[in-house]
Design an enzyme around this catalytic site. Sequence first.
Site, PDB file in Angstrom:
ATOM      1  N   PRO A   2      34.524  42.292  42.540  1.00  0.00           N
ATOM      2  CA  PRO A   2      34.421  41.496  41.328  1.00  0.00           C
ATOM      3  C   PRO A   2      33.756  40.156  41.583  1.00  0.00           C
ATOM      4  O   PRO A   2      34.205  39.370  42.401  1.00  0.00           O
ATOM      5  CB  PRO A   2      35.871  41.324  40.885  1.00  0.00           C
ATOM      6  N   GLU A   3      32.679  39.901  40.901  1.00  0.00           N
ATOM      7  CA  GLU A   3      32.023  38.604  40.935  1.00  0.00           C
ATOM      8  C   GLU A   3      31.925  38.104  39.500  1.00  0.00           C
ATOM      9  O   GLU A   3      32.557  38.652  38.616  1.00  0.00           O
ATOM     10  CB  GLU A   3      30.653  38.734  41.605  1.00  0.00           C
ATOM     11  N   LYS A  61      35.047  32.327  39.476  1.00  0.00           N
ATOM     12  CA  LYS A  61      35.676  33.645  39.627  1.00  0.00           C
ATOM     13  C   LYS A  61      37.169  33.590  39.365  1.00  0.00           C
ATOM     14  O   LYS A  61      37.877  34.585  39.555  1.00  0.00           O
ATOM     15  CB  LYS A  61      35.400  34.189  41.032  1.00  0.00           C
ATOM     16  N   HIS A  95      48.382  50.605  44.742  1.00  0.00           N
ATOM     17  CA  HIS A  95      48.382  49.203  45.154  1.00  0.00           C
ATOM     18  C   HIS A  95      48.820  48.268  44.030  1.00  0.00           C
ATOM     19  O   HIS A  95      48.384  47.125  43.975  1.00  0.00           O
ATOM     20  CB  HIS A  95      47.003  48.820  45.697  1.00  0.00           C
ATOM     21  N   ARG A 115      43.732  44.998  49.037  1.00  0.00           N
ATOM     22  CA  ARG A 115      43.758  44.124  50.211  1.00  0.00           C
ATOM     23  C   ARG A 115      44.538  42.839  50.023  1.00  0.00           C
ATOM     24  O   ARG A 115      44.672  42.067  50.967  1.00  0.00           O
ATOM     25  CB  ARG A 115      42.324  43.773  50.616  1.00  0.00           C
ATOM     26  N   ARG A 157      22.788  17.375  49.860  1.00  0.00           N
ATOM     27  CA  ARG A 157      23.461  18.071  50.951  1.00  0.00           C
ATOM     28  C   ARG A 157      22.532  18.251  52.150  1.00  0.00           C
ATOM     29  O   ARG A 157      21.322  18.348  51.994  1.00  0.00           O
ATOM     30  CB  ARG A 157      23.946  19.455  50.474  1.00  0.00           C
ATOM     31  N   ARG A 267      29.214  37.642  58.032  1.00  0.00           N
ATOM     32  CA  ARG A 267      28.860  38.778  57.201  1.00  0.00           C
ATOM     33  C   ARG A 267      27.364  38.982  57.300  1.00  0.00           C
ATOM     34  O   ARG A 267      26.815  38.770  58.369  1.00  0.00           O
ATOM     35  CB  ARG A 267      29.364  38.606  55.768  1.00  0.00           C
TER      36      ARG A 267
END
Length: 285
Positions: A2-3, A61, A95, A115, A157, A267
């Site tokens: 889910p985003e 989110k 779950h 999870r 930044r 990742r």
Amino acid sequence: MPELPEVETVREGLSRWVTNRRVEAVEVRHPRAIRRHLAGAEHFAAVLAGRTILAACRRGKYLWLPLDSGDAVIGHLGMSGQLLVRPAGTADEIHLRIRFTFDDGGPELRFVDQRTFGGLSVSEGGATLPSEIAHIARDPMDPEFSDAGFVAAVRRRRTEIKRALLDQTLISGVGNIYADEALWRARLHGARPTDALTGPAITRLLGHVRDVLGEALKQGGTSFDALYVNVNGESGYFDRELNVYGREGLPCRHCGALVRREAFMNRSSFSCPRCQPRPRTPAPG
DNA sequence: AGAACTGCCTGACTGC
DNA sequence: TGCAGTCAGGCAGTTC
């Protein structure tokens, strides 16, 4: 996974199915699904019982449900979380972590999470905007999002542009997948130093972020069954039309060069070696 | 304060 | 076939 597009679809579903309903009871099946609540699961359930859900809101989110008590339920789906609306008596999901029943006897609200990277919490007095998520920036689909403010913040930044896209205090709702897709469209490598990008370049990138999220939101909206406020994240994921993410070794849809995969923050990043050459000078830090 | 790093989780997948 | 290792991911918390 889910985003922003999925979370927004969930919000719409919650708005339709749980707004103006009074919670009868809350059953916590897994204590880790309750976050930031030192008083424990029993207290969590007690605070919510009898309260009416007034709306369904989203920041990045994060979701939150303002209650008639002035408090709010905060939710984050993490990687694998789902908020499902299911008729009472429907078999429990493997779950299933938290179950809300309502005093109208209608469908239950269920938080299901394999999870348990996600979770729910109660924000005291957080109906308007929970303080716990006030640090999260607006998302680029938000009418009050400031393009100029974002461009200025990015240029201040000293980091890499992909890290900036994933920094939820600068811009929210962008995850690893959409960051790669937007960078590909903008033909920028994610390691480009933010302070060396021009304002127009960042503005163009922001436009691509907005396009990617908007297109995904359209697709997400069509694939949802009306009774469910969320679906299996995997099916939504594979339905998307991704140009680079997960396409290692496949031809770039711009130029035909083979998409590469690079390690990034434990990742992966996917990019086109020709359209998105690595910057010559590494980012500071 | 900004930037970078780690821990949290478990199922699917890979390689031996 | 079984087992160990790897990967997926956002965010809170910590450190420098």
